[in-house]
Design an enzyme around this catalytic site. Structure first.
Site, short mmCIF file in Angstrom:
data_model
loop_
_atom_site.label_atom_id
_atom_site.label_comp_id
_atom_site.label_asym_id
_atom_site.label_seq_id
_atom_site.Cartn_x
_atom_site.Cartn_y
_atom_site.Cartn_z
N HIS A 64 -8.87 -5.17 -7.44
CA HIS A 64 -9.99 -4.63 -8.10
C HIS A 64 -10.26 -5.20 -9.71
O HIS A 64 -10.18 -4.45 -10.67
CB HIS A 64 -9.55 -3.06 -8.23
CG HIS A 64 -9.44 -2.50 -7.02
ND1 HIS A 64 -10.34 -1.50 -6.18
CD2 HIS A 64 -8.32 -2.54 -6.04
CE1 HIS A 64 -9.88 -1.23 -5.20
NE2 HIS A 64 -8.69 -1.81 -4.93
N TYR A 329 1.32 -1.89 -8.06
CA TYR A 329 0.45 -1.72 -9.27
C TYR A 329 1.31 -2.32 -10.46
O TYR A 329 0.77 -2.77 -11.40
CB TYR A 329 0.05 -0.23 -9.54
CG TYR A 329 -1.31 0.03 -8.53
CD1 TYR A 329 -1.12 -0.59 -7.27
CD2 TYR A 329 -1.85 1.03 -8.87
CE1 TYR A 329 -2.15 -0.01 -6.20
CE2 TYR A 329 -3.05 1.55 -8.18
CZ TYR A 329 -3.13 0.98 -6.76
OH TYR A 329 -4.25 1.42 -5.88
C1 HEM Z 1 -0.22 -0.72 0.06
C2 HEM Z 1 -1.66 -0.51 -0.19
C3 HEM Z 1 -2.24 -0.99 -1.58
C4 HEM Z 1 -1.61 -1.80 -2.27
C5 HEM Z 1 -0.47 -2.76 -2.11
C6 HEM Z 1 -2.70 -1.63 -3.55
C7 HEM Z 1 -2.63 -2.61 -4.57
C8 HEM Z 1 -3.05 -2.70 -5.75
C9 HEM Z 1 -2.96 -3.64 -7.12
C10 HEM Z 1 -1.75 -4.48 -7.18
C11 HEM Z 1 -3.76 -3.00 -7.86
C12 HEM Z 1 -3.96 -3.57 -9.40
C13 HEM Z 1 -3.22 -2.76 -10.08
C14 HEM Z 1 -3.17 -3.12 -11.84
O1 HEM Z 1 -2.94 -4.01 -12.04
O2 HEM Z 1 -3.58 -2.28 -12.38
C15 HEM Z 1 -4.75 -2.24 -7.27
C16 HEM Z 1 -5.65 -1.40 -8.05
C17 HEM Z 1 -6.41 -0.55 -7.52
N1 HEM Z 1 -6.21 0.01 -5.97
FE1 HEM Z 1 -4.92 -0.28 -4.92
N2 HEM Z 1 -3.58 -0.75 -3.43
C18 HEM Z 1 -3.25 -0.17 -2.13
C19 HEM Z 1 -4.05 0.82 -1.59
C20 HEM Z 1 -4.90 1.62 -2.27
C21 HEM Z 1 -5.58 2.65 -1.87
C22 HEM Z 1 -5.19 3.55 -0.59
C23 HEM Z 1 -6.55 3.06 -2.75
C24 HEM Z 1 -7.56 4.21 -2.87
C25 HEM Z 1 -7.36 5.30 -2.42
C26 HEM Z 1 -6.40 2.15 -3.76
C27 HEM Z 1 -7.19 2.19 -5.06
C28 HEM Z 1 -7.10 1.19 -5.86
C29 HEM Z 1 -7.83 1.26 -7.07
C30 HEM Z 1 -9.00 2.08 -7.47
C31 HEM Z 1 -7.56 0.23 -8.09
C32 HEM Z 1 -8.15 -0.25 -9.35
C33 HEM Z 1 -7.44 0.64 -10.45
C34 HEM Z 1 -7.99 0.15 -11.50
O3 HEM Z 1 -9.18 0.41 -12.14
O4 HEM Z 1 -7.18 -0.28 -12.55
N3 HEM Z 1 -5.66 1.04 -3.46
N4 HEM Z 1 -4.36 -1.78 -6.00
#
Ligand code: HEM
Length: 346
Positions: A64, A329
């Site tokens: 993202h 994250y």
């Molecule tokens: C094992 C499953 C998942 C992994 C490994 C993962 C991993 C990540 C990582 C590494 C980031 C970047 C975080 C940062 O640097 O701040 C991220 C951002 C994000 N993830 Fe996931 N994610 C997963 C599942 C999900 C799910 C199920 C959702 C939604 C329900 C989701 C929604 C988001 C959103 C909205 C962001 C952006 C947050 C922002 O605006 O900073 N992710 N994710």
């Protein structure tokens, strides 16, 4: 060494992430503890390596990566207060900083080609607590455990020749994983809109609410759009961002924050299984977005939208994906914050 003038700007920049993110002090410990939620062979670093892909965009989120910051207030209506003691759910105004984003690791990707759109929110409760949620447009996931999520990342990796994932590899992945059916059914019927403001965003993972007597209720939630589609359709790479700025110039963008209550036999710890449509839905209040700004230097940039940051009255389910998210994250934050502090953002 910590007093060295050379290190001062680096430490000052890190401190910004620490204060706003509230994670750096305990990062090592939390990271070590959460790493245990992955399988014996899989680490948060390995997952994030696959998410960031072959081209690393230093200083940006590893997933993202493209997005913009928003600010506003949550207007609680009091209707959820009988399920949770969190003071967010009383009739008061709670300010938040949030972020709209698209899926993927490229911070300049074209908005309208992304398969995932997202809304993350960091609520600042009156008693000093925080509630962070990161929601996606899909109501369920294609997978139910981290090892399969890791396999899915491999299936989604772009082929060097075409820059796109291999259709055959993706089909083989979905064939081997029948738990992806509900996700695929959602994907087939999903109609993207021309605006971040007219999408619904889902928690996907389930959580528990606790009331004043200590009773627990499993829930999922969604931000349901109250805005109407815009007539000004944008088509350029930053179409969704441009449309949002335009919309906010005319007034706030609102979502209804709706909680869905699980029944006794619903799949609480499995994010690939939808709950029946007839489940009770309760509106907790209105998310009112009042302004937006660029993510670089914006208030959301330094926030880690860790879904396990919850106020008293809310707690995580045992869904392994939810716990893995927190660790991933933190790993992404560690990488991007270090790069940003060293001036290596690109
Ligand atoms: C094992 C499953 C998942 C992994 C490994 C993962 C991993 C990540 C990582 C590494 C980031 C970047 C975080 C940062 O640097 O701040 C991220 C951002 C994000 N993830 Fe996931 N994610 C997963 C599942 C999900 C799910 C199920 C959702 C939604 C329900 C989701 C929604 C988001 C959103 C909205 C962001 C952006 C947050 C922002 O605006 O900073 N992710 N994710």
């Amino acid at each position: 060494l910590l007093d060295s003038p050379l290190l001062a700007p680096v430490l000052a920049a890190w401190r910004g992430y620490a204060i706003v993110g509230g994670v750096v002090a305990g990062l090592g410990l939390a990271y070590a503890a959460l790493a245990g939620t992955f399988s014996d062979t899989l680490t948060p670093a390995a997952v994030v390596d696959r998410q960031q892909g072959a081209t690393v965009h230093a200083g940006f989120r590893r997933a993202h990566a493209k997005g913009l910051c928003v600010e506003g207030v949550f207007l609680g209506n009091g209707q959820l207060a009988r399920y949770s003691t969190a003071d967010l759910f009383t009739q008061r105004e709670t300010p938040f900083v949030g972020r709209f984003s698209i899926g993927g690791s490229n911070p300049t990707a074209p908005d309208l080609k992304a398969g995932v759109r997202s809304l993350a929110l960091d609520f600042r409760l009156a008693n000093g607590e925080r509630w962070r949620t990161a929601m996606n447009i899909n109501p369920v996931l294609a997978v139910r455990d981290v090892d399969t999520f890791y396999e899915q990342l491999a299936a989604l990796a772009p082929e060097p020749a075409t820059g796109r994932p291999s259709a055959a590899r993706l089909a083989a992945f979905f064939d081997a994983h029948p738990e992806s059916r509900a996700f695929l059914a959602w994907q087939r019927q999903y109609q993207p809109t021309g605006s971040f403001a007219t999408e619904a965003y889902h928690s996907v993972n389930a959580f528990l609410l606790t009331d004043g007597a200590g009773s627990e209720q499993a829930v999922r939630w969604a931000a349901v759009p109250m805005a109407v589609p815009s007539e000004n359709v944008h088509a350029d790479d930053d179409a969704l961002q441009a449309e949002l700025y335009e919309r906010l110039a005319a007034g706030p963008v609102r979502f209804d924050l709706e909680f869905v209550l699980a029944a006794a036999d619903d799949a609480v710890d499995d994010p690939s299984v939808p709950w029946p449509a007839e489940r009770t839905r309760i509106s907790a209040g209105t998310i009112e977005i009042r302004s937006a700004s660029e993510q670089i230097g914006g208030a959301c940039d330094v926030i880690n939208f860790d879904p396990l940051v919850l106020p008293a009255g809310m707690s995580p389910s045992r869904d392994p994906i939810l716990h893995a998210r927190s660790a991933a994250y933190a790993e992404s934050l560690r990488r991007r914050a270090t790069e940003a502090a060293l001036g290596r953002r690109q």
